[in-house]
Design a protein around this motif. Structure first.
Motif: not given
Length: 275
Positions: A84-86, A142-145, A153-154, A259-260
């Motif tokens: 994501a952007t800051l 979702v990709a992480e999970t 990472s996400s 994070g996640v």
């Protein structure tokens, strides 16, 4: 990939920005672009008999489209979210792209073109997807999970230098997966992991677009996972994080506290996901 002993070959696909296509006939193109992305990646990988895939997605439909391709192809694969952007800042107030839209919706403020221009210039200061828990960050989670991306990472912003290390790690990891013979995407995408992904979305107040994308990813794995299945998990999962656009915090804020994995650990401890 090269440092892992493989021969890297890069290729790209199309992308339709939901932000740019908003509020006109282009909106009809956004969701179908997901299928075109998945189809085109399948075409290239099967057509060239590639052994594995590192998939980079940056915004909206590119994330589920690439995840669908990974699961459909079922080759050793790693998904890397561009990040994501800051958030921006103006006059001491933290801004994001939604603020520009809200000012336009307020005719009194929109009449001040200088103020609107200042917000436009400040609200997206870097490359990256929308910084709140919009579709891109939601699908990164979702990709992480699901296990298609590295844990932690996400939520990493796009411009953080660690992204380079993350990309290198993905290339090396995909070569390890190829040598080991897995785990392959369809071994990772199971009914249990799909329910876990729904819980992660619900716990962070994520985008309801996930209710369209998670069943589509499940379909590629041969799993019947309907909107009712998504709703069942959503209904039983508590809201843990106060994330934008409805709440206060950005993806970067979640990243700074772990994070996640922090979300998943809390859900696991409380018995809301399958460990």
């Amino acid at each position: 990939v090269a440092s892992g002993g493989g021969v890297p070959v890069s290729f790209s696909t199309i992308s339709v920005s939901a932000g740019v296509s908003m509020s006109h006939a282009g909106m009809h193109m956004s969701l179908p672009s997901r299928e075109l992305i998945a189809d085109s990646v399948e075409m290239v990988v099967r057509g060239h008999a590639y052994d594995a895939l590192v998939a980079f997605g940056g915004c909206d439909k590119t994330l589920p489209g690439l995840m669908m391709a990974l699961v459909r192809l079922n080759v050793p694969g790693v998904f890397v979210y561009g990040g994501a952007t800051l958030p921006g800042e103006l006059d001491g107030k933290v801004l994001n792209i939604l603020d520009a839209g809200e000012v336009l919706g307020n005719m009194e403020q929109a009449a001040d073109k200088a103020h609107l221009l200042a917000i436009e210039k400040a609200c997206v200061p870097t490359a990256g997807s929308c910084p709140g828990q919009f579709t891109a960050n939601t699908m990164g989670m979702v990709a992480e999970t699901l296990g298609l991306s590295f844990l932690g990472s996400s939520t990493m912003p796009s411009v953080y230098s660690e992204k380079l290390a993350q990309a290198r790690q993905a290339g090396e990891r995909v070569m390890e997966l190829l040598e080991q013979g897995g785990p392959l995407p369809r071994q990772l995408v199971t009914r249990a992991s799909l329910e876990n992904a729904c819980a992660a979305v619900a716990a962070t107040g994520g985008s309801t677009n996930a209710a369209l994308h998670i069943p589509a990813i499940a379909h590629e794995a041969g799993i019947v996972f309907t909107l009712d299945d998504v709703a069942t998990v959503f209904a039983r999962t508590p809201l843990l994080a106060d994330m934008r656009p409805g709440g206060r915090f950005f993806a970067r804020d979640l990243h700074l506290v772990g994070g996640v994995p922090v979300v998943l650990k809390a859900l696991l401890k409380a018995g809301f996901i399958d460990g």
